[in-house]
Design an enzyme around this catalytic site. Structure first.
Site, PDB file in Angstrom:
ATOM      1  N   SER A  29      -4.519  -5.516   4.330  1.00 37.15           N
ATOM      2  CA  SER A  29      -3.118  -5.324   4.732  1.00 37.15           C
ATOM      3  C   SER A  29      -2.639  -3.938   4.276  1.00 37.15           C
ATOM      4  CB  SER A  29      -2.271  -6.467   4.167  1.00 37.15           C
ATOM      5  OG  SER A  29      -0.986  -6.486   4.741  1.00 37.15           O
ATOM      6  N   ASP A 121      -3.927 -10.446  15.245  1.00 38.22           N
ATOM      7  CA  ASP A 121      -3.112 -10.073  14.084  1.00 38.22           C
ATOM      8  C   ASP A 121      -1.669  -9.850  14.537  1.00 38.22           C
ATOM      9  OD1 ASP A 121      -1.957  -8.997  11.823  1.00 38.22           O
ATOM     10  OD2 ASP A 121      -3.552  -7.552  11.445  1.00 38.22           O
ATOM     11  N   HIS A 156      -4.211 -12.027  10.654  1.00 37.56           N
ATOM     12  CA  HIS A 156      -4.059 -10.909   9.729  1.00 37.56           C
ATOM     13  C   HIS A 156      -4.903 -11.051   8.467  1.00 37.56           C
ATOM     14  CE1 HIS A 156      -2.138  -7.470   7.895  1.00 37.56           C
ATOM     15  NE2 HIS A 156      -1.703  -8.202   6.869  1.00 37.56           N
TER      16      HIS A 156
END
Length: 210
Positions: A29, A121, A156
């Site tokens: 991330s 994502d 994600h």
């Protein structure tokens, strides 16, 4: 912030149980941006970098020398909502919405980079960022350093195998309750985690022990 990163890296290099010339960096991330910033610094030479669904830059300006950012929720221009009112932060990380000066200097990275992208994502424009990183390396003749794994149906948070995935989860309670979208479908996300984990280990085995 850069000084702190360098100090942490040097501390690890000097540890008696660490091979100082064989250190890999993994970012997930927003950690992708931090990992790339670290790897692009003069005097820091990781052996490889692994990026999992993250941006090349930061939409919010790093406000001071210690690396503290402006408030994440200060500018909500690129927040998008689905029909249930769940928020997606995907557009915040789109390379088109990040100022060039807020990007990591990927062209200065001189080690192999593996980028893992979940094609579903909903929290980061991962594929667009992977393309941007590859483009930056190509501009300086280093595109051979870039590798990519791309997973249809994965969201994600591509984590170790058997880690539960939530397509959406609670982000905040105050000043208002907010549910954020991560993406990912159960079977395809689970398969991506198994495959990506094995290939990450193989990648590190090749670059850190090979």
């Amino acid at each position: 912030f850069a000084v702190r990163q360098q100090s942490a890296f040097c501390l690890l290099q000097d540890h008696p149980q660490v091979c100082g010339d064989r250190i890999g960096v993994i970012g997930l991330s927003f950690g992708v941006f931090l990992a790339l910033r670290l790897a692009s610094q003069t005097g820091i030479n990781p052996t490889c970098v692994i990026c999992v669904n993250g941006p090349m830059g930061s939409y919010n300006k790093l406000a001071d020398a210690d690396g503290r950012s402006e408030a994440f929720d200060g500018d909500q221009k690129h927040w998008t909502y689905d029909e249930q009112g769940y928020v997606s932060f995907r557009e915040i990380s789109s390379p088109a919405n990040i100022l060039p000066e807020n990007n990591a200097k990927v062209e200065d990275v001189d080690c192999p980079i593996l980028y893992i992208a979940g094609e579903d994502d909903l929290s980061c424009a991962s594929t667009d960022n992977a393309n941007k990183i590859e483009e930056a390396l190509r501009s300086v003749g280093r595109e051979h350093l870039f590798s990519r794994l791309s997973y249809p149906g994965a969201g994600h948070l591509i984590e170790p195998p058997y880690t539960p995935n939530a397509r959406a989860s609670l982000w905040s309670i105050k000043p208002k309750k907010l549910i954020t979208l991560w993406g990912g479908h159960p079977s395809t996300h689970a398969a991506a985690q198994e495959d990506a984990w094995k290939k990450m280990l193989d990648y590190m085995e090749s670059h850190l022990r090979g």
